[in-house]
Scaffold this motif. Sequence first.
Motif, PDB file in Angstrom:
ATOM      1  N   GLN A   1      30.834  45.393  46.641  1.00  0.00           N
ATOM      2  CA  GLN A   1      30.341  44.929  45.347  1.00  0.00           C
ATOM      3  C   GLN A   1      29.687  43.547  45.420  1.00  0.00           C
ATOM      4  OE1 GLN A   1      33.584  45.084  42.553  1.00  0.00           O
ATOM      5  NE2 GLN A   1      33.877  47.301  42.782  1.00  0.00           N
ATOM      6  N   THR A   2      28.658  43.358  44.624  1.00  0.00           N
ATOM      7  CA  THR A   2      28.081  42.023  44.426  1.00  0.00           C
ATOM      8  C   THR A   2      28.961  41.249  43.447  1.00  0.00           C
ATOM      9  OG1 THR A   2      26.762  42.728  42.534  1.00  0.00           O
ATOM     10  CG2 THR A   2      25.736  42.919  44.713  1.00  0.00           C
ATOM     11  N   PRO A   3      28.821  39.926  43.382  1.00  0.00           N
ATOM     12  CA  PRO A   3      29.587  39.168  42.378  1.00  0.00           C
ATOM     13  C   PRO A   3      29.324  39.647  40.955  1.00  0.00           C
ATOM     14  CG  PRO A   3      28.699  37.679  44.032  1.00  0.00           C
ATOM     15  CD  PRO A   3      28.103  39.035  44.320  1.00  0.00           C
ATOM     16  N   GLY A   4      28.061  39.971  40.645  1.00  0.00           N
ATOM     17  CA  GLY A   4      27.744  40.433  39.300  1.00  0.00           C
ATOM     18  C   GLY A   4      28.393  41.755  38.964  1.00  0.00           C
ATOM     19  N   TYR A   5      28.348  42.683  39.901  1.00  0.00           N
ATOM     20  CA  TYR A   5      28.972  43.992  39.681  1.00  0.00           C
ATOM     21  C   TYR A   5      30.483  43.844  39.556  1.00  0.00           C
ATOM     22  CZ  TYR A   5      29.897  49.009  40.304  1.00  0.00           C
ATOM     23  OH  TYR A   5      30.316  50.311  40.130  1.00  0.00           O
ATOM     24  N   ALA A   6      31.092  43.020  40.438  1.00  0.00           N
ATOM     25  CA  ALA A   6      32.540  42.785  40.372  1.00  0.00           C
ATOM     26  C   ALA A   6      32.925  42.162  39.043  1.00  0.00           C
ATOM     27  CB  ALA A   6      32.976  41.893  41.537  1.00  0.00           C
ATOM     28  N   GLN A   7      32.107  41.240  38.541  1.00  0.00           N
ATOM     29  CA  GLN A   7      32.383  40.584  37.260  1.00  0.00           C
ATOM     30  C   GLN A   7      32.433  41.616  36.133  1.00  0.00           C
ATOM     31  OE1 GLN A   7      32.833  37.254  36.733  1.00  0.00           O
ATOM     32  NE2 GLN A   7      32.581  37.031  34.524  1.00  0.00           N
ATOM     33  N   VAL A   8      31.474  42.528  36.108  1.00  0.00           N
ATOM     34  CA  VAL A   8      31.445  43.566  35.080  1.00  0.00           C
ATOM     35  C   VAL A   8      32.707  44.416  35.145  1.00  0.00           C
ATOM     36  CG1 VAL A   8      30.280  45.674  34.333  1.00  0.00           C
ATOM     37  CG2 VAL A   8      28.942  43.647  34.909  1.00  0.00           C
ATOM     38  N   ARG A   9      33.076  44.816  36.367  1.00  0.00           N
ATOM     39  CA  ARG A   9      34.248  45.679  36.541  1.00  0.00           C
ATOM     40  C   ARG A   9      35.535  44.962  36.121  1.00  0.00           C
ATOM     41  NH1 ARG A   9      30.668  48.600  36.977  1.00  0.00           N
ATOM     42  NH2 ARG A   9      31.596  49.034  34.951  1.00  0.00           N
ATOM     43  N   ILE A  10      35.701  43.716  36.526  1.00  0.00           N
ATOM     44  CA  ILE A  10      36.925  42.968  36.248  1.00  0.00           C
ATOM     45  C   ILE A  10      37.055  42.669  34.761  1.00  0.00           C
ATOM     46  CG2 ILE A  10      38.057  40.738  36.609  1.00  0.00           C
ATOM     47  CD1 ILE A  10      36.939  40.886  39.526  1.00  0.00           C
ATOM     48  N   VAL A  11      35.961  42.234  34.132  1.00  0.00           N
ATOM     49  CA  VAL A  11      36.006  41.907  32.706  1.00  0.00           C
ATOM     50  C   VAL A  11      36.315  43.153  31.879  1.00  0.00           C
ATOM     51  CG1 VAL A  11      34.618  41.182  30.739  1.00  0.00           C
ATOM     52  CG2 VAL A  11      34.529  39.887  32.876  1.00  0.00           C
ATOM     53  N   SER A  12      35.687  44.278  32.216  1.00  0.00           N
ATOM     54  CA  SER A  12      35.936  45.500  31.438  1.00  0.00           C
ATOM     55  C   SER A  12      37.378  45.966  31.593  1.00  0.00           C
ATOM     56  CB  SER A  12      34.966  46.607  31.862  1.00  0.00           C
ATOM     57  OG  SER A  12      35.140  46.949  33.228  1.00  0.00           O
ATOM     58  N   ALA A  13      37.936  45.840  32.809  1.00  0.00           N
ATOM     59  CA  ALA A  13      39.339  46.233  33.030  1.00  0.00           C
ATOM     60  C   ALA A  13      40.289  45.328  32.254  1.00  0.00           C
ATOM     61  CB  ALA A  13      39.667  46.207  34.517  1.00  0.00           C
ATOM     62  N   ARG A  14      39.966  44.031  32.196  1.00  0.00           N
ATOM     63  CA  ARG A  14      40.806  43.095  31.450  1.00  0.00           C
ATOM     64  C   ARG A  14      40.792  43.413  29.960  1.00  0.00           C
ATOM     65  NH1 ARG A  14      41.485  37.441  33.550  1.00  0.00           N
ATOM     66  NH2 ARG A  14      41.514  37.615  35.814  1.00  0.00           N
ATOM     67  N   GLU A  15      39.658  43.864  29.458  1.00  0.00           N
ATOM     68  CA  GLU A  15      39.581  44.204  28.037  1.00  0.00           C
ATOM     69  C   GLU A  15      40.480  45.390  27.716  1.00  0.00           C
ATOM     70  OE1 GLU A  15      35.450  44.773  27.355  1.00  0.00           O
ATOM     71  OE2 GLU A  15      34.990  42.636  27.202  1.00  0.00           O
TER      72      GLU A  15
END
Length: 318
Positions: free
Chosen positions: A118-132
Motif C-alpha cells: 500500500q501507498t501512504p494515501g491508500y493506507a490512510q483511506v483504509r485505516i480511517v474508514s476502519a476507525r470509523e
Amino acid sequence: MRRRRLGIDLRRLREAAGLTGDQVIERIGWASASKLSRLENGRSRPDPQDVAVLLDLYGADEALHEELLGIAGEAGDMRGWLKNFPVMTQQQRSWAELEAGCTEISEYNPVLVPGLLQTPGYAQVRIVSAREVSAGAGEPEPGDEPATEVKARMARQSLLTREPHAPSYTAVLEEAALVGRRAGPPEVLHEQLVQLCDLALLPNVTLHVLLRDTQVGNWYLPPTAFSVYRFADPLDPETLAIEGGFTDVMSTEAITLNSYKVVFEWLCTAALDASDTLSWLIEATGRPTEAVPPSTVAFGPATAPTQRRWDSGRLTDR
C-alpha cells in the motif's frame, strides 16, 4: 513463530526432566506460575536470562543451550521496533511479527491491496474508514493520529527491500481492488497503481492481477483474504493467516494450510503472469509507457530495480 518454537522445546525439556510447572516455579523462585505458562505457549516475548535459567534446570546440553538462547534472542528482537509505534493496533502487530522472520510470503485479498504493497494515501483511506466503523460500534480508538499508524505500516514494508535476505513475496491482486469505483478516490488509486509498477520490478516480488471475469479452478470463489508465511528454519512451521477484517485467525495445521496452498496455486494459474501483470498495471495508469523487456519483471536479474524506474508515469533508465 520463534516464540512458539521456543515454548514447544521448553515444554519438551521440562517434561523430559520429569518436572511439573509448579515444581519449576518453586525451584526457580518466580513469583507467578503464569510466567512459565506464557513462555511455553508462546504468548510472551522471552527474556534470554529466564530461558538460560530454565535450560540449566532442565540439564540441556551445550549445543541445545546455545540454539535455544539464539531463538530466544530472535523471538524478542521486535520489542524495540514496536516501541517506536505505540499506536499500532494488535492486528498490525501480529502481521509485523510474522513478517519480520519469514523468508517467503504468499498473499491474496479479494477486495484490498495487501498492506505490504500500500501507498501512504491508500493506507490512510483504509485505516480511517476502519476507525470509523470501530467508533460507530462504540469501540475505543487505537490511537490519536491515523498518520502514526500509516507510518508503522510503511515501516513494515521495508522488509521487501531489506538487505540482505529480503523475503520472496507473491501476491494475487483482484482487478476490482485496483480500479473499482468503491476501492478509493481516483487519485489515490492512480498513485497505488504507479507504486505497484515499481514493486513489480523488484527481483523478489511477483505480482499477479486476477481479472474480474476469469474462472478460478472449477468455478471456485475464494471467500476471504489469506496469507501463507514460510520461515528459514525448517522446524518453524508454515503459518496461515486468514484475514477477516476485524478478526484474524492464525493456523499451522497442515490440512488447513495445504487447502489454502492449493487455492493459491489456482489463483496464480488463473491470474495474469508477472509480465502481463506489469503491462496491465502500466496500461491501468492511463499514461503512455515504454515497452518493458521480460527480463526486468518479477524474477529477473537483481539489477533490474536499479536499472529502471517510474518517472511521471513512464519507465525510464535511472
